[in-house]
Design an enzyme around this catalytic site. Sequence first.
Site, PDB file in Angstrom:
ATOM      1  N   CYS A  76      -4.831   2.373  -3.570  1.00 60.16           N
ATOM      2  CA  CYS A  76      -3.435   2.985  -2.986  1.00 60.16           C
ATOM      3  C   CYS A  76      -2.447   2.369  -3.083  1.00 60.16           C
ATOM      4  O   CYS A  76      -1.486   1.780  -2.349  1.00 60.16           O
ATOM      5  CB  CYS A  76      -3.594   3.273  -1.510  1.00 60.16           C
ATOM      6  SG  CYS A  76      -4.763   4.399  -1.017  1.00 60.16           S
ATOM      7  N   LYS A 131     -10.288  -0.797  10.529  1.00 61.18           N
ATOM      8  CA  LYS A 131     -10.378  -1.779   9.778  1.00 61.18           C
ATOM      9  C   LYS A 131     -10.781  -3.136  10.777  1.00 61.18           C
ATOM     10  O   LYS A 131     -10.732  -4.282  10.275  1.00 61.18           O
ATOM     11  CB  LYS A 131      -9.135  -2.066   9.018  1.00 61.18           C
ATOM     12  CG  LYS A 131      -9.155  -1.244   7.961  1.00 61.18           C
ATOM     13  CD  LYS A 131      -8.072  -1.440   7.113  1.00 61.18           C
ATOM     14  CE  LYS A 131      -7.799  -0.410   5.789  1.00 61.18           C
ATOM     15  NZ  LYS A 131      -6.516  -0.298   5.040  1.00 61.18           N
ATOM     16  N   HIS A 159       0.800  -1.052   0.069  1.00 65.75           N
ATOM     17  CA  HIS A 159      -0.108  -0.062   0.215  1.00 65.75           C
ATOM     18  C   HIS A 159       0.951   1.206   0.072  1.00 65.75           C
ATOM     19  O   HIS A 159       1.864   1.172   0.576  1.00 65.75           O
ATOM     20  CB  HIS A 159      -0.736  -0.159   1.334  1.00 65.75           C
ATOM     21  CG  HIS A 159      -1.904   0.870   1.398  1.00 65.75           C
ATOM     22  ND1 HIS A 159      -1.541   2.242   1.875  1.00 65.75           N
ATOM     23  CD2 HIS A 159      -3.384   0.913   1.315  1.00 65.75           C
ATOM     24  CE1 HIS A 159      -2.713   2.758   1.959  1.00 65.75           C
ATOM     25  NE2 HIS A 159      -3.929   1.969   1.448  1.00 65.75           N
ATOM     26  N   GLN A 173      -4.766  -5.207   7.003  1.00 65.00           N
ATOM     27  CA  GLN A 173      -5.689  -6.082   6.598  1.00 65.00           C
ATOM     28  C   GLN A 173      -5.653  -7.366   7.447  1.00 65.00           C
ATOM     29  O   GLN A 173      -6.720  -8.161   7.410  1.00 65.00           O
ATOM     30  CB  GLN A 173      -5.442  -6.513   5.001  1.00 65.00           C
ATOM     31  CG  GLN A 173      -5.745  -5.309   4.157  1.00 65.00           C
ATOM     32  CD  GLN A 173      -7.174  -4.935   4.018  1.00 65.00           C
ATOM     33  OE1 GLN A 173      -8.023  -5.776   4.322  1.00 65.00           O
ATOM     34  NE2 GLN A 173      -7.399  -3.740   3.825  1.00 65.00           N
ATOM     35  N   ASP A 212       3.148  -4.618   8.065  1.00 61.99           N
ATOM     36  CA  ASP A 212       1.915  -3.928   7.711  1.00 61.99           C
ATOM     37  C   ASP A 212       0.542  -4.913   8.180  1.00 61.99           C
ATOM     38  O   ASP A 212       0.463  -5.805   7.205  1.00 61.99           O
ATOM     39  CB  ASP A 212       1.882  -3.257   6.567  1.00 61.99           C
ATOM     40  CG  ASP A 212       0.486  -2.676   6.181  1.00 61.99           C
ATOM     41  OD1 ASP A 212      -0.537  -2.785   6.896  1.00 61.99           O
ATOM     42  OD2 ASP A 212       0.428  -1.885   5.192  1.00 61.99           O
TER      43      ASP A 212
HETATM   44  C1  LIG Z   1      -5.807   0.497   4.951  1.00 60.17           C
HETATM   45  C2  LIG Z   1      -4.431  -0.057   4.744  1.00 60.17           C
HETATM   46  C3  LIG Z   1      -3.287   0.844   4.960  1.00 60.17           C
HETATM   47  C4  LIG Z   1      -3.448   2.023   5.401  1.00 60.17           C
HETATM   48  O1  LIG Z   1      -4.285   2.273   6.678  1.00 60.17           O
HETATM   49  P1  LIG Z   1      -4.700   3.723   7.062  1.00 60.17           P
HETATM   50  O2  LIG Z   1      -5.918   3.326   8.151  1.00 60.17           O
HETATM   51  O3  LIG Z   1      -5.111   4.443   5.866  1.00 60.17           O
HETATM   52  O4  LIG Z   1      -3.529   4.422   7.695  1.00 60.17           O
HETATM   53  C5  LIG Z   1      -2.028   0.240   4.910  1.00 60.17           C
HETATM   54  N1  LIG Z   1      -1.880  -1.055   4.414  1.00 60.17           N
HETATM   55  C6  LIG Z   1      -2.870  -1.747   4.157  1.00 60.17           C
HETATM   56  C7  LIG Z   1      -2.596  -3.347   3.530  1.00 60.17           C
HETATM   57  C8  LIG Z   1      -4.224  -1.478   4.093  1.00 60.17           C
HETATM   58  O5  LIG Z   1      -5.447  -2.052   3.743  1.00 60.17           O
END
Ligand SMILES: *Cc1c(COP(=O)(O)O)cnc(C)c1O
Length: 404
Positions: free
Chosen positions: A363, A225, A122, A202, A199
Amino acid sequence: MLNVEKIRSEFPILTRDIRGKTLVYLDNAASTLKPTVVIDRISRYYNLETSNVHRGAHYLAEQGTIAFEDARETVRNFVGARDKNEIIFTRGTTESVNLVAHSWGEANLKAGDEILLSELEHHSNIVPWQIVAEKTGALIRVIPIDAHGDLDYDAYTKLLSSKTKMVSITATSNVLGTIVPVKKFVEAAHAQGAKILIDAAQAVSHQRVDVTAWDCDFLAFSGHKIYAPYGIGVLYGKAELLEAMPPYQGGGSMISEVTWEKTTWAAVPHKFEAGTPAIADAVGLKTGIDYVMNLGFEDIKAYKKEILAYAKSTLSEIPALTIIGSPKEQTSLVSFNLEGAHASDVGALVDQQGVAIRAGHHCCQPLMRKLGVPATARASFTIYNTLAEVDALKNSLLKAKEFI
Ligand SMILES: *Cc1c(COP(=O)(O)O)cnc(C)c1O
């Protein structure tokens, strides 16, 4: 098994009509909806508990501090960290990655060092590293995906070298749904002496992340999320790394002593929490985490697997629809394109039927380029979605096709 009807009754927004039709919300990878318990918890904080933390001399301030630190303990348990001081509250995944890139990156990277990212990333796990690479002269190298959308582990191990100082990769792709076998990637990074950030934006909605089992150095996720509020997120970092890192932002609450000559920092996690934090949102995050933990990840996983399998088979019945990606392990989201239509037109047409999906580059522009598409439509499913809603998606797509 999950009691989906009961779960649905706990999300008030699901009773809304959109464009004269009952909302079919299939954009959970962008943000999950919020259950009444979370909304009520935030509201209770503002109605009855409002006060700043870590400073007041009065009852409410003390109670607020207890609730905020209790939320930190819930997050610690949720991510399997050993010490609650390894949990830093941020605004979200994006801010968490920026914190590490700037604080750890600027202190540890020099010209010629390498940062490994992957093609699945992302923008929030690309751009902060580009900024720090520009400042330090470090280089970014990219782990490719294979034809299915899995990270190419062999290519990864070839890219790793003594120059690699940081690996920063997603645990789950928000475009292809790829679930990355994180532990293997951590072990290989550590074998080269590199640090690794995961990260988990998800990942947190479908699995119990476990920083101790994974042994990752940093992990980031966002509250919104996982059924929790906007504006709150988490950075986990190993204590010894956080302690050695310089502050990211300066201000109140992050200091030990301020003088004109020399200011000293508070201990972690406070060193990284300058200013008044998002207290109600942290407390709401605790409630969101408690909510999923009560449902149980075994049942959540099983249900998501079922709905993913149904969605894939149902969507593949639609002529001229291409599903993008076929990773070994996949979370409950499907990216697709309809021949002859731009994804954003597909999104707008199904929206006319009350079906909310995402369309665009998600993104992930470098990933779109790799896949050779300008954009995808993406339907992402979670605990309150039903098989009937998958059918509604199919019907809305068949209807959309009449206009294409
Ligand atoms: C949504 C997402 C992000 C960014 O999250 P924010 O809440 O916008 O900071 C980063 N990585 C992944 C895989 C995402 O799905």
